[in-house]
Write an enzyme that holds these catalytic residues in place. Structure first.
Site, PDB file in Angstrom:
ATOM      1  CG  ASN A   1      -4.382   5.723   4.133  1.00  0.00           C
ATOM      2  OD1 ASN A   1      -5.383   5.290   3.562  1.00  0.00           O
ATOM      3  ND2 ASN A   1      -3.285   5.010   4.285  1.00  0.00           N
TER       4      ASN A   1
ATOM      5  CG  ASP B   1      -2.058  -0.975   1.117  1.00  0.00           C
ATOM      6  OD1 ASP B   1      -2.216  -1.570   0.028  1.00  0.00           O
ATOM      7  OD2 ASP B   1      -2.791  -1.161   2.103  1.00  0.00           O
ATOM      8  N   GLY B   2       2.072   1.140   0.544  1.00  0.00           N
ATOM      9  CA  GLY B   2       2.962   2.296   0.611  1.00  0.00           C
ATOM     10  C   GLY B   2       3.298   2.870  -0.764  1.00  0.00           C
TER      11      GLY B   2
ATOM     12  CG  ASP C   1      -3.632   8.737  23.552  1.00  0.00           C
ATOM     13  OD1 ASP C   1      -3.565   9.408  24.601  1.00  0.00           O
ATOM     14  OD2 ASP C   1      -3.263   7.559  23.472  1.00  0.00           O
TER      15      ASP C   1
ATOM     16  CB  THR D   1      -9.889   0.162   5.776  1.00  0.00           C
ATOM     17  OG1 THR D   1      -9.316   0.784   4.628  1.00  0.00           O
ATOM     18  CG2 THR D   1     -11.363  -0.098   5.512  1.00  0.00           C
TER      19      THR D   1
ATOM     20  CE1 TYR E   1      -3.896   5.091  15.192  1.00  0.00           C
ATOM     21  CE2 TYR E   1      -3.024   7.144  14.372  1.00  0.00           C
ATOM     22  CZ  TYR E   1      -3.229   6.267  15.407  1.00  0.00           C
ATOM     23  OH  TYR E   1      -2.753   6.555  16.661  1.00  0.00           O
ATOM     24  CB  ALA E   2     -10.067   5.816  10.889  1.00  0.00           C
TER      25      ALA E   2
END
Lengths: 361, 361, 361, 361
Positions: free
Chosen positions: D208, D127-128, D238, D249, D251-252
């Site tokens: 993202n 994905d990077g 945080d 899909t 970090y969230a």
């Protein structure tokens, strides 16, 4: 006034160990403890009291002076305070403080030993004062009476109005008591030369939680979690919280944990933003030993902090061991174990507080 | 072969009660029990065994016959089975069953009393067999060894292959044991004539949970929750789950609860689809008494079910009392308390099972 | 006064279909709509108004009479009300009602056709009045102005004090408007004789959600979910909620969903107490077609309800189709789309309402 | 080969703005877009292709050489690669690479401008690579075809086996296409001298998410969130994630968000470990403008990062503005928009993957 030992510090029964001893006949017996049975009684009247006040908060100054004066004058108790308190110029300006100043017993954190000197602790301020009191006593802790100034905290159930009356009640004994378990955390460092673990100086008791996270790094290394020596799972995400029941309403609840009453003998393990959707928090018996280390194949290291303090790096080969300490914090209830807890849930977390809705017809 | 009492049934210590008795000196003592210390030992070799098999499942027939035959022939044990088993035509067709048939001791649920007659229970099938075994013993329960056929269940850790070897190990003693606490549920019905509560016949022990929900109604009535006599909160939503730690991985986990190891002495309270965003599940000490009733101003009634069975209406004025029973289910571990539990989390809930991802560079 | 068609009912552009037509050149163009651009304008002044009031609630009677009187006397509008309202004896007792009574146009639900007769709808009461208004218009809906009596609802942003001023503002045009999408739900029944599906009379528009659950059964059958004809997943648990963004703050939020602003063109799919830990709610584009049916191997059937009403069984072979309707409910804002929504989140769900805590030092 | 402009880069329609313009007649019209209608078509055959490969991963070398060779030899395309690739000694060892080496067009990130030079992008790796491709094109992006090596990613749907066949299909046009929206993030810095905001150089597009967190600090400052200029809420915890549907899909989802299909025009706002139990994630329309700043009374500052990169401090007086960019990433589907997404949910998140359980009888 030196005393051999604190009146009410716990006398631990050493029934705990990481490995399975066979307890004859224990298998079929189940003891269910009613939390209401935990109550405070004094064998002799307490003589020495440690007063901890919130720092850098002006609103606490006047109550502090009132309290200390009353303890010395009315109750004839020996009052310990932190050394720095005596030097606070704001405090000197408080009316009547200079009279009592000379009677205070100062101590310095990290220098003076309080063990077996204190019969009773009074906290004035927020939850932080109790965390601080806990950190001062790395072995047994005298009973703590904690006042909030403003709104109820999780750890500070008493309000200061009529403090004399409430304190007399407690000093006369027979108050409800919550035994808040603590976690004993030991970091074993890998010796660079030999490659073998060496016992490090880091051994700390936490009242809320020990957190393992990515620290300043943008990525968490993989973290391995062991229970009683067995590899349980690996953590990918922002980190891991190992908390006491007391700590379940602190950082852990923000990370999605259920809330555990402080009288339940358990350890809570909560992942922080885990990559896996199914990584629900778990609750394990207080008697297990946890081990946490950086996975060997992981690129980064991790960071550990204890009740929000003493942050340090956990490198490859190091490990963190966590067990339940036999030295809990005996925290005196304003009403009782159940009412105090639910009051703090409502006040601090708005737990299930909502307007009543009429159903549509 | 009549025996005065079961060898290994719990001899409860009556230290439990809903109201607060003062335990002298208890306040400062903390006992931390290592779960590994709970182990099974036999004083005399067990003589009588109750075999429970899953019904309406052909795949269980052959293992059942093998097992029963071996227990009778090799181990010379007295084997109890449910009466209906003897009449099952499918079973009669199993090779070798007719030889052992006459030696089986049949019993009828609700008619024959098993108390003090059974030394040992063997379950064959799914988690349902253990729930059924639990329901048969409303007081003390003999140790249970539960086999799954297919994949591991939460309550059925043993696989059937090499059953002889595993069973010999257990019969020779010294196996790890998980004491699964149960909840004692009593429904007090309001007497229509006098308006006062009368003790109803409904008193049941549950191993997983008691559920209060809206039943066939489209709306839940408001439900009031009390702890040790104090009103704690009101529930608006689809319902409420009161579960044991064993039940935390059943319905409660689906409703969002954290997962609790069965050795933790606690009761979990989990709302089902609560209207309030802040109504997080809570975990309270095993020693409290819960009371649940329909709020007086509520329009509808509620429905109660016990381990998924015996569903009945809870009307205005009725109340449900829940306490931890002093009679747990002693469930024999295939490996040990910790390994068995985490194996079942991985197998049944895919807990934190995920592919390892390489981080982006 | 018969009119050819309602002034402001949506004139749908038929750009929607379940199967993929190729839109020439569309691929690279992205249109981002500012919700603030949705505003109400009248081409001609509205003439006919439908007033819906909450039933069985005395507090609504006086506002109702004031409102109706003002609309007739001051604004010279033609006012429609439900027929049953005219017969309400409580209403007849309201001062001044008898004067306006004869000028009201009564209609009967299910008998009289309101299509193209109404320019404007006013709701008085709770969210239920708007759900009811939505159910009356199965095709295009005139703009709705909804007053709450008491506290703000999700769908009732206006307060009744100074209703004249607010209503004049709206009637003069240029008010912010939220287009609340609805879901078109069709149940296709399996014909018992032929085994083939036949179009059933059940075709309903919902404003909140359609729910598929276990109804009075203790177990949910397995439910299969299809998107644009492809099998996506199977549901095990208590059920499934298919909701509009408007419905995301109703039942779906109780089942764990994120909250979606009503202007987002999307459909939310939320499982109710799913057995699987990883079954997180999903949000799909408004333009897809969902199909839901009972899995062939499932033992039980399921039950479907529409905005909490019209509950009916979904049997083996039946299927429920859900698409976004081209007929939204145009709901007039008290302030604007964003402020109204966040005000209702704070008021109805206490969203992120908490006391500010000072950090521990 | 210089070309005036890329064939398929989006020609945005400027219908977007932070403030409410009145769109005549728009109020009642609802356009529902079928995601299946988004498809790729070429007006002229694409001539130039940019190939991006994962770095520091040996397994990608051989596929890279095969692909580049085929594009040059068979398809007669002009192939762009990063300059550093040409210097990679490992690549030089790959059989056949030296033949094609001289035909490659090198570019340097940050030095050479790719705008209007590229017709088509191919990504090889994880994905990077797509996040990197997105960062290279801060305005319109050519269509991207992304191959994974190993297991399916969220952004890399194609597998490399038979790459020729799949690529011919795409080059011949008529493939399904997901338009992944991006967020335009601008940091306005407070000018120390004047105290007024000045437009800072930081303006970045993220695919993202943009994350505001406590960075290396142990405590988060209070963060204020504004929508279209209105103060919505304050964040304690945080941090805060503002993500695209694509990022829902990433970090969230770890922070508890629902998952949103990338075709939904929306922005997701997800708190990270919020102190408040009721702070559920929210989804707002793509057309709003978000503003985020450190609360004036807050003690600490905050840190911002963009798709996991470019981390920088957000000080008192600075603000971060986030809107949906009119330049999405056109990401070519291996199958179609719906199938690709659900396949990646199953593969990457194990979404609702579980063993089927038989119900207890």
């Amino acid at each position: 006034w030196p005393r051999t030992r604190s009146l009410n510090a716990p006398s631990p029964i050493q029934q705990f160990g990481p490995c399975g001893r066979i307890m004859k006949n224990s298998a079929m017996v189940m003891t269910i403890q009613d939390p209401a049975s935990q109550r405070l009684t004094w064998y002799k009247p307490p003589l020495t009291v440690l007063v901890i006040k919130k720092i850098r908060d002006d609103s606490v100054l006047s109550p502090f002076v009132q309290l200390v004066k009353w303890l010395i004058t009315e109750k004839r108790m020996v009052v310990f305070v932190e050394h720095s308190v005596l030097d606070d110029p704001l405090l000197s300006n408080q009316p009547g403080f200079n009279m009592t100043r000379d009677k205070l017993m100062p101590f310095r954190e990290g220098k003076d030993d309080l063990t077996d000197k204190i019969d009773f602790i009074v906290c004035l301020g927020g939850d932080g004062t109790l965390l601080y009191a806990s950190s001062l006593f790395q072995q047994s802790v005298p009973p703590v009476m904690a006042f909030h100034l403003g709104s109820l905290g999780f750890l500070t159930p008493f309000e200061f109005v009529n403090f004399e009356e409430q304190m007399i009640n407690v000093l006369e004994g027979n108050a409800a008591l919550t035994l808040r378990s603590r976690l004993r955390c030991i970091i074993l460092r890998k010796d660079e030369a030999t490659g073998k673990p060496t016992k490090a100086p880091t051994s700390l008791l936490v009242l809320n939680e020990v957190v393992i996270d990515r620290g300043p790094s943008p990525y968490l290394s993989n973290i391995d979690l062991y229970l009683d020596g067995k590899h349980i799972t690996s953590v990918q995400g922002d980190g891991l919280i190992v908390s006491t029941p007391t700590g379940s309403t602190a950082y852990a609840v923000a990370a999605g944990a259920s809330m555990i009453h402080p009288s339940v003998p358990a350890i809570m393990v909560t992942p922080i933003c885990p990559h896996s959707l199914s990584f629900r928090p778990i609750v394990v018996p207080a008697g297990v030993e946890l081990k946490i280390s950086v996975s060997p194949e992981s690129r980064n290291t991790a960071w550990v902090s204890f009740d929000g303090r003493s942050r340090q790096e956990l490198k490859h080969g190091d490990s963190l061991r966590v067990t339940t300490s036999i030295y809990p914090v005996p925290s005196i209830c304003a009403q009782d174990q159940i009412t105090d807890w639910f009051d703090s849930l409502a006040e601090c977390l708005h737990w299930n507080v909502r307007k009543k809705q009429r159903h549509l017809d």
